[in-house]
Scaffold this motif. Structure first.
Motif, mmCIF file in Angstrom:
data_model
loop_
_atom_site.group_PDB
_atom_site.id
_atom_site.type_symbol
_atom_site.label_atom_id
_atom_site.label_comp_id
_atom_site.label_asym_id
_atom_site.label_seq_id
_atom_site.Cartn_x
_atom_site.Cartn_y
_atom_site.Cartn_z
ATOM 1 N N GLN A 238 0.717 -1.326 -0.464
ATOM 2 C CA GLN A 238 0.057 0.050 0.133
ATOM 3 C C GLN A 238 0.077 1.184 -0.446
ATOM 4 N N LYS A 239 1.911 1.004 0.893
ATOM 5 C CA LYS A 239 3.036 2.116 0.707
ATOM 6 C C LYS A 239 3.708 2.667 -0.654
ATOM 7 N N PHE B 234 1.138 4.440 -2.972
ATOM 8 C CA PHE B 234 1.413 5.195 -2.310
ATOM 9 C C PHE B 234 2.641 6.113 -3.431
ATOM 10 N N GLU C 178 -4.913 13.857 2.365
ATOM 11 C CA GLU C 178 -5.291 12.828 3.166
ATOM 12 C C GLU C 178 -5.005 11.729 3.332
ATOM 13 N N LYS C 179 -4.334 12.110 1.791
ATOM 14 C CA LYS C 179 -3.836 10.802 1.579
ATOM 15 C C LYS C 179 -2.351 10.198 2.418
ATOM 16 N N GLU D 177 -3.181 8.857 5.944
ATOM 17 C CA GLU D 177 -3.550 7.400 5.752
ATOM 18 C C GLU D 177 -2.015 6.770 5.528
ATOM 19 N N ARG E 139 -0.683 6.696 9.464
ATOM 20 C CA ARG E 139 -1.501 5.583 10.049
ATOM 21 C C ARG E 139 -0.832 3.665 9.842
ATOM 22 N N LEU E 140 -0.149 3.995 8.172
ATOM 23 C CA LEU E 140 0.526 3.134 8.092
ATOM 24 C C LEU E 140 1.430 2.200 8.576
#
Length: 158
Positions: free
Chosen positions: A51-52, A55, A69-70, A73, A76-77
């Motif tokens: 996911q990272k 991104f 926003e990202k 996120e 958090r990841l």
């Protein structure tokens, strides 16, 4: 050290053979649970890293608002990744400690012995006798050449 693949593929056989050495077999289940947890944590960690990476690849396509926003996120990841890495480390340490404590497995035909070090060594090989210098056989000999499992001292077959 026993191979985890052997334990995974034949847990009942491993337990049976450990029981022949009077070793607590519940450790096998504990090792399998830790192995399962470790593998699940590693999968979660790979998913987070994927996911990272995704991104980071798409970062340039986002607008300024979407980037904010990202980034939240992403933070958090990163936290979750750190937590999972700690879990993997802790699980791996416990796993390694337990698997290193496992003794070598006796051959399948070895009968249950009286202590955890040996199986049934109540009979010596047919052609075996004491060495002239007074020591018993190299395998299973305790103090004075006695078998640790049976206490039998006379190994001579003649």
């Amino acid at each position: 050290m026993l191979d985890i693949k052997l334990i995974r593929n034949n847990p009942e056989d491993v337990k049976k053979r450990l029981a022949a050495r009077n070793f607590k077999t519940a450790v096998v289940d504990e090792i399998l649970d830790l192995d399962k947890n470790k593998r699940e944590y590693q999968q979660k960690l790979e998913d987070i890293r994927s996911q990272k990476n995704q991104f980071n690849k798409n970062m340039q396509k986002f607008s300024a608002q979407e980037k904010k926003e990202k980034l939240g996120e992403m933070a958090r990841l990163v936290k979750e990744e750190s937590k999972i890495e700690d879990e993997i480390k802790e699980t791996t340490e416990t796993f390694n400690k337990l698997i290193l404590e496992l003794p070598n497995l006796p051959l399948p035909d070895v009968k249950k012995g009286k202590d955890s070090h040996l199986g049934d060594c109540s009979r010596a090989p047919a052609n075996h006798s004491y060495h002239s210098y007074g020591h018993g056989p190299g395998w299973g000999a305790g103090a004075g050449g006695a078998c640790a499992a049976t206490g039998r001292e006379n190994w001579s077959s003649s």
